[in-house]
Design a protein around this motif. Sequence first.
Motif, PDB file in Angstrom:
ATOM      1  N   VAL A  30       0.866  -1.184   0.000  1.00  0.00           N
ATOM      2  CA  VAL A  30       0.000   0.000   0.000  1.00  0.00           C
ATOM      3  C   VAL A  30       0.895   1.223   0.000  1.00  0.00           C
ATOM      4  N   ALA A  31       0.483   2.248  -0.728  1.00  0.00           N
ATOM      5  CA  ALA A  31       1.127   3.557  -0.638  1.00  0.00           C
ATOM      6  C   ALA A  31       0.063   4.614  -0.383  1.00  0.00           C
ATOM      7  N   LEU A  32       0.343   5.499   0.561  1.00  0.00           N
ATOM      8  CA  LEU A  32      -0.445   6.704   0.791  1.00  0.00           C
ATOM      9  C   LEU A  32       0.473   7.893   0.593  1.00  0.00           C
ATOM     10  N   VAL A  33       0.057   8.803  -0.264  1.00  0.00           N
ATOM     11  CA  VAL A  33       0.870   9.977  -0.566  1.00  0.00           C
ATOM     12  C   VAL A  33       0.087  11.217  -0.160  1.00  0.00           C
ATOM     13  N   HIS A  34       0.593  11.906   0.858  1.00  0.00           N
ATOM     14  CA  HIS A  34       0.002  13.174   1.281  1.00  0.00           C
ATOM     15  C   HIS A  34       0.588  14.270   0.406  1.00  0.00           C
ATOM     16  N   SER A  35      -0.253  14.953  -0.328  1.00  0.00           N
ATOM     17  CA  SER A  35       0.196  16.014  -1.221  1.00  0.00           C
ATOM     18  C   SER A  35      -0.425  17.331  -0.796  1.00  0.00           C
ATOM     19  N   ALA A  46       3.972   7.364   2.559  1.00  0.00           N
ATOM     20  CA  ALA A  46       4.008   6.252   3.511  1.00  0.00           C
ATOM     21  C   ALA A  46       3.716   4.974   2.737  1.00  0.00           C
ATOM     22  N   THR A  47       4.551   3.954   2.936  1.00  0.00           N
ATOM     23  CA  THR A  47       4.358   2.691   2.221  1.00  0.00           C
ATOM     24  C   THR A  47       4.390   1.518   3.204  1.00  0.00           C
ATOM     25  N   TRP A  48       3.681   0.479   2.830  1.00  0.00           N
ATOM     26  CA  TRP A  48       3.635  -0.756   3.617  1.00  0.00           C
ATOM     27  C   TRP A  48       3.897  -1.942   2.702  1.00  0.00           C
TER      28      TRP A  48
END
Length: 235
Positions: A30-35, A46-48
């Motif tokens: 999973v990747a979450l990218v706060h932009s 953030a990656t898992w």
Amino acid sequence: MLSTWIDLPLLGFDTETTGTNVTSDRIVTVALVHSVGPGRGNETIATWLIDPEMDIPEPAQRVHGISTEHARAHGMAAAAALDEVATMIAEALGKDVPLVAFNGSFDLAILENELTRLGLPTLAARLGHDIAPVLDPLVVDRGVDRYRKGKRTLTDLLAHYGIEQDGQLHTADVDVSATLDVLRALVTAHRQLAASTLADLHREQIAWHRSWAENFNQFLQKKGRTPDVSLTWPL
């Protein structure tokens, strides 16, 4: 010039998985990218890496490059990882930060099914309402440029909007950054998108997806295939 939602924080989301069945396959990364605005320097990623507790089929390994052995040796337990992911997404949506995902119905469906399988609260349960606001550049592109010929994969949309991509697609973090780039290009090309509220855009995407899905199901039927595309979006 007044700022609009495109100038405000966005949360990009992508998964890589063991396959394409949202009920039986598992999440591998999973990747979450706060932009907080245009440009890679304004992104926090953030990656898992997750142990899916099943073999990763060879076709999936070829797509994302992660072997069963690597995931088992280095991946987090799925419950711990996906609880973190769902918590971060729910916190963002709770602040009206839109979730941006390319073909996001897939990623949201497999996440909700994984959370249920693991006995964790789903994203919808954490929010206490439907998952919104969501922005899916694939759905938006189909809606604002309905009659354009050709495919609409992430690679195709990067090319169509003239976006240079320097990373390896089909790694979740690169896919998310590329998706955010496509969304910004869509807003530049179709200024009416920036003038809409996030709530209005979410509702428009529901209608755009239904229209596309009805047409695609008719196409499948004419080809003698099962018209199995869901009419609902994002779930």
